[in-house]
Design a protein around this motif. Structure first.
Motif, PDB file in Angstrom:
ATOM      1  N   VAL A  50       0.892  -1.237  -0.014  1.00 40.60           N
ATOM      2  CA  VAL A  50      -0.011   0.034   0.025  1.00 40.60           C
ATOM      3  C   VAL A  50       0.839   1.312   0.038  1.00 40.60           C
ATOM      4  O   VAL A  50       0.663   2.097  -0.709  1.00 40.60           O
ATOM      5  CB  VAL A  50      -1.184   0.222   1.219  1.00 40.60           C
ATOM      6  N   LEU A  51       1.832   1.221   0.947  1.00 41.04           N
ATOM      7  CA  LEU A  51       2.542   2.569   0.971  1.00 41.04           C
ATOM      8  C   LEU A  51       3.734   2.519  -0.009  1.00 41.04           C
ATOM      9  O   LEU A  51       4.396   3.720  -0.474  1.00 41.04           O
ATOM     10  CB  LEU A  51       3.172   2.530   2.449  1.00 41.04           C
ATOM     11  N   GLY A  52       4.046   1.228  -0.762  1.00 43.02           N
ATOM     12  CA  GLY A  52       5.168   1.361  -1.633  1.00 43.02           C
ATOM     13  C   GLY A  52       6.366   1.314  -0.936  1.00 43.02           C
ATOM     14  O   GLY A  52       7.561   2.000  -1.779  1.00 43.02           O
ATOM     15  N   VAL A  53       6.878   0.955   0.056  1.00 37.32           N
ATOM     16  CA  VAL A  53       7.977   1.279   0.502  1.00 37.32           C
ATOM     17  C   VAL A  53       8.712  -0.221   1.068  1.00 37.32           C
ATOM     18  O   VAL A  53       8.082  -0.898   1.625  1.00 37.32           O
ATOM     19  CB  VAL A  53       8.008   1.926   1.972  1.00 37.32           C
ATOM     20  N   ASP A  54      10.033  -0.222   0.275  1.00 35.55           N
ATOM     21  CA  ASP A  54      10.641  -1.534   0.408  1.00 35.55           C
ATOM     22  C   ASP A  54      11.504  -1.555   1.850  1.00 35.55           C
ATOM     23  O   ASP A  54      12.002  -2.695   2.154  1.00 35.55           O
ATOM     24  CB  ASP A  54      11.445  -2.149  -0.725  1.00 35.55           C
ATOM     25  N   GLY A  55      11.951  -0.512   2.193  1.00 34.67           N
ATOM     26  CA  GLY A  55      12.867  -0.057   3.413  1.00 34.67           C
ATOM     27  C   GLY A  55      14.247  -0.566   3.514  1.00 34.67           C
ATOM     28  O   GLY A  55      14.818  -0.242   2.201  1.00 34.67           O
ATOM     29  N   ASN A  56      14.692  -1.057   4.187  1.00 36.37           N
ATOM     30  CA  ASN A  56      16.276  -1.294   4.204  1.00 36.37           C
ATOM     31  C   ASN A  56      16.669  -2.735   3.491  1.00 36.37           C
ATOM     32  O   ASN A  56      15.879  -3.151   3.050  1.00 36.37           O
ATOM     33  CB  ASN A  56      17.069  -1.046   5.565  1.00 36.37           C
ATOM     34  N   ARG A  57      17.887  -2.930   3.792  1.00 33.44           N
ATOM     35  CA  ARG A  57      18.521  -3.936   2.979  1.00 33.44           C
ATOM     36  C   ARG A  57      17.805  -5.395   3.755  1.00 33.44           C
ATOM     37  O   ARG A  57      17.867  -6.230   2.960  1.00 33.44           O
ATOM     38  CB  ARG A  57      20.098  -4.149   3.209  1.00 33.44           C
ATOM     39  N   TYR A  58      17.467  -5.212   4.975  1.00 29.69           N
ATOM     40  CA  TYR A  58      17.131  -6.325   5.496  1.00 29.69           C
ATOM     41  C   TYR A  58      15.549  -6.533   5.040  1.00 29.69           C
ATOM     42  O   TYR A  58      15.112  -7.850   4.944  1.00 29.69           O
ATOM     43  CB  TYR A  58      17.181  -6.338   7.259  1.00 29.69           C
ATOM     44  N   THR A  59      14.661  -5.767   4.994  1.00 31.96           N
ATOM     45  CA  THR A  59      13.334  -5.805   4.749  1.00 31.96           C
ATOM     46  C   THR A  59      13.196  -6.030   3.395  1.00 31.96           C
ATOM     47  O   THR A  59      12.414  -6.649   2.863  1.00 31.96           O
ATOM     48  CB  THR A  59      12.561  -4.613   5.161  1.00 31.96           C
ATOM     49  N   ALA A  60      14.005  -5.537   2.354  1.00 29.35           N
ATOM     50  CA  ALA A  60      13.941  -5.692   1.237  1.00 29.35           C
ATOM     51  C   ALA A  60      14.279  -7.286   0.770  1.00 29.35           C
ATOM     52  O   ALA A  60      13.783  -7.782  -0.016  1.00 29.35           O
ATOM     53  CB  ALA A  60      14.997  -4.849   0.173  1.00 29.35           C
ATOM     54  N   ALA A  61      15.181  -7.815   1.526  1.00 27.22           N
ATOM     55  CA  ALA A  61      15.645  -9.245   1.427  1.00 27.22           C
ATOM     56  C   ALA A  61      14.478 -10.351   1.830  1.00 27.22           C
ATOM     57  O   ALA A  61      14.213 -11.099   1.272  1.00 27.22           O
ATOM     58  CB  ALA A  61      16.900  -9.558   2.100  1.00 27.22           C
ATOM     59  N   ALA A  62      13.636  -9.721   2.961  1.00 25.25           N
ATOM     60  CA  ALA A  62      12.612 -10.457   3.297  1.00 25.25           C
ATOM     61  C   ALA A  62      11.520 -10.398   2.286  1.00 25.25           C
ATOM     62  O   ALA A  62      10.808 -11.366   2.530  1.00 25.25           O
ATOM     63  CB  ALA A  62      12.292  -9.993   4.820  1.00 25.25           C
ATOM     64  N   VAL A 223      19.555  -4.808 -17.972  1.00 28.34           N
ATOM     65  CA  VAL A 223      19.448  -4.450 -16.687  1.00 28.34           C
ATOM     66  C   VAL A 223      20.148  -5.157 -15.610  1.00 28.34           C
ATOM     67  O   VAL A 223      20.256  -6.436 -15.712  1.00 28.34           O
ATOM     68  CB  VAL A 223      17.928  -4.536 -16.168  1.00 28.34           C
ATOM     69  N   HIS A 224      20.724  -4.498 -14.823  1.00 27.72           N
ATOM     70  CA  HIS A 224      21.559  -4.851 -13.642  1.00 27.72           C
ATOM     71  C   HIS A 224      21.892  -3.949 -12.674  1.00 27.72           C
ATOM     72  O   HIS A 224      22.787  -3.496 -12.349  1.00 27.72           O
ATOM     73  CB  HIS A 224      22.941  -5.620 -14.206  1.00 27.72           C
ATOM     74  N   PRO A 225      20.942  -3.730 -11.691  1.00 24.10           N
ATOM     75  CA  PRO A 225      21.167  -2.700 -10.660  1.00 24.10           C
ATOM     76  C   PRO A 225      21.962  -3.484  -9.684  1.00 24.10           C
ATOM     77  O   PRO A 225      21.862  -4.564  -9.457  1.00 24.10           O
ATOM     78  CB  PRO A 225      19.550  -2.488 -10.098  1.00 24.10           C
ATOM     79  N   VAL A 226      22.429  -2.733  -8.745  1.00 25.96           N
ATOM     80  CA  VAL A 226      23.004  -3.182  -7.361  1.00 25.96           C
ATOM     81  C   VAL A 226      22.208  -4.136  -6.594  1.00 25.96           C
ATOM     82  O   VAL A 226      21.164  -3.488  -6.454  1.00 25.96           O
ATOM     83  CB  VAL A 226      23.890  -2.210  -6.627  1.00 25.96           C
ATOM     84  N   PRO A 227      22.376  -5.164  -5.957  1.00 25.36           N
ATOM     85  CA  PRO A 227      21.586  -5.848  -5.050  1.00 25.36           C
ATOM     86  C   PRO A 227      21.189  -4.988  -3.882  1.00 25.36           C
ATOM     87  O   PRO A 227      22.007  -4.356  -3.282  1.00 25.36           O
ATOM     88  CB  PRO A 227      22.442  -7.167  -4.595  1.00 25.36           C
ATOM     89  N   PRO A 228      19.797  -5.049  -3.455  1.00 24.89           N
ATOM     90  CA  PRO A 228      19.561  -4.289  -2.492  1.00 24.89           C
ATOM     91  C   PRO A 228      20.251  -4.720  -1.006  1.00 24.89           C
ATOM     92  O   PRO A 228      20.294  -3.932  -0.117  1.00 24.89           O
ATOM     93  CB  PRO A 228      17.929  -4.567  -2.308  1.00 24.89           C
TER      94      PRO A 228
END
Length: 342
Positions: A50-62, A223-228
């Motif tokens: 809903v908010l469109g937020v992935d957060g930090n490296r840990y939440t993005a991985a989760a 496409v190849h962005p840096v890993p979160p």
């Protein structure tokens, strides 16, 4: 019976009850698991969804583990019902059901638009620091009559190995930016390429090119962005700097290792600019592409995105020795030449 015996009986009757303690432990364990599932559901459905937020490296991985949360919730519900913890069982089942909702479109085939223009076969593959089997890559290109090959983590030595394996005879045109440490990428094509600057600044090379496919103007970006997990802020920035689809311009194709799944808001925001995910359109978006033959939960990081004016006739993944990624192959059907840029 003596008074002493009475007292002894009384003491023994008031002692610990193993069954009651076991139930208490079970309740604590199941309750803790339910709390974790609830937090995860809030993260995926509310914070990211809903908010469109992935957060930090840990939440993005989760977030990439969302497909695994559903079976976890189902197992938790079963254990709770078996243990007669009905409230926990119902709550777990409801959370699992809620987490199923964003997964459903990934397994349902979507026909897409009735595009009847020329076909374009795109193969995208992460070469894993150049360690992948170059001969097998070339064999795959020949076997599936690939038109455009997108390679990431391309090393200089790998370019020579691909050339020795006969790739130029199949795909003679290329824009190649090899580099040490996995930063290199390349676009290799059956059709003549004109270099373009379509992607924004990035840690890894993300070359782009224009081509014409039987009269249809096409633009392709590797496409190849840096890993979160390396840098979540840079990852979001690099995904956000990829070009949006242009309904009035050339048909755009973004292909490669996105280091993102459909459970990341940053990826969904990109798709929402006017693309379809080839895997999702064919109902195969839960097929994992990483890691291959290595430890870790399998997730879908590699994608082919195409302009919504095109359709996807076929999608498949392929194992290539030496890489931790699977190659992804999409057979695209472009719009008629009159629908593209003249």
């Amino acid at each position: 019976m003596t008074a002493t015996e009475d007292a002894g009986d009384t003491v023994s009757m008031s002692g610990p009850t193993p069954g009651r303690d076991g139930n208490r432990i079970l309740l604590i364990v199941l309750g803790a698991a339910l709390a974790g599932l609830f937090v995860f559901a809030v993260l995926r459905l509310v914070v990211s969804g809903v908010l469109g937020v992935d957060g930090n490296r840990y939440t993005a991985a989760a977030l990439a583990l969302t497909p695994f949360a559903v079976p976890f919730g189902v197992v938790l519900a079963v254990l709770a019902f078996v243990g007669r913890q009905r409230l926990i069982g119902v709550a777990s089942a409801l959370l699992a059901l809620a987490l199923v909702v964003p997964l459903v479109p990934r397994v349902v085939v979507d026909g897409g638009p009735a595009a009847d223009g020329p076909g374009l076969r795109v193969l995208a593959f992460n070469m894993y620091f150049g360690e992948a089997d170059a001969r097998r890559v070339v064999d795959l290109v020949a076997e599936h009559r690939v038109d455009v090959l997108v390679l990431t983590e391309l090393e200089t030595d790998t370019v020579r190995a691909l050339t020795d394996a006969g790739l130029p005879e199949l795909l003679p045109h290329r824009i190649s930016r090899p580099g040490a440490g996995g930063v290199g990428s390349a676009l290799i094509s059956r059709y003549p390429l004109t270099g373009a600057e379509l992607a924004g600044p990035s840690t890894f090379e993300q070359p782009a090119a224009r081509m014409r496919v039987d009269g249809v103007a096409v633009e392709v970006v590797a496409v190849h962005p840096v890993p979160p997990v390396t840098d979540a802020r840079t990852w979001r920035s690099e995904l956000g700097a990829l070009p949006e689809a242009d309904p009035d311009g050339a048909v755009r194709v973004l292909a490669g290792d996105f280091n993102a799944t459909a459970d990341h808001a940053a990826f969904r925001d990109l798709v929402a600019t006017g693309y379809v995910d080839a895997a999702e359109q064919r109902g195969r978006a839960l097929v994992p592409t990483w890691p291959r033959d290595r430890f870790g939960p399998p997730v879908t990081l590699d994608h082919v995105l195409v302009d919504t004016r095109a359709t996807v006739d076929h999608y498949s993944t392929h194992d290539i020795p030496g890489s931790d990624h699977r190659a992804v192959l999409a057979h695209l059907r472009l719009p008629t030449p009159t629908a593209g840029v003249p």
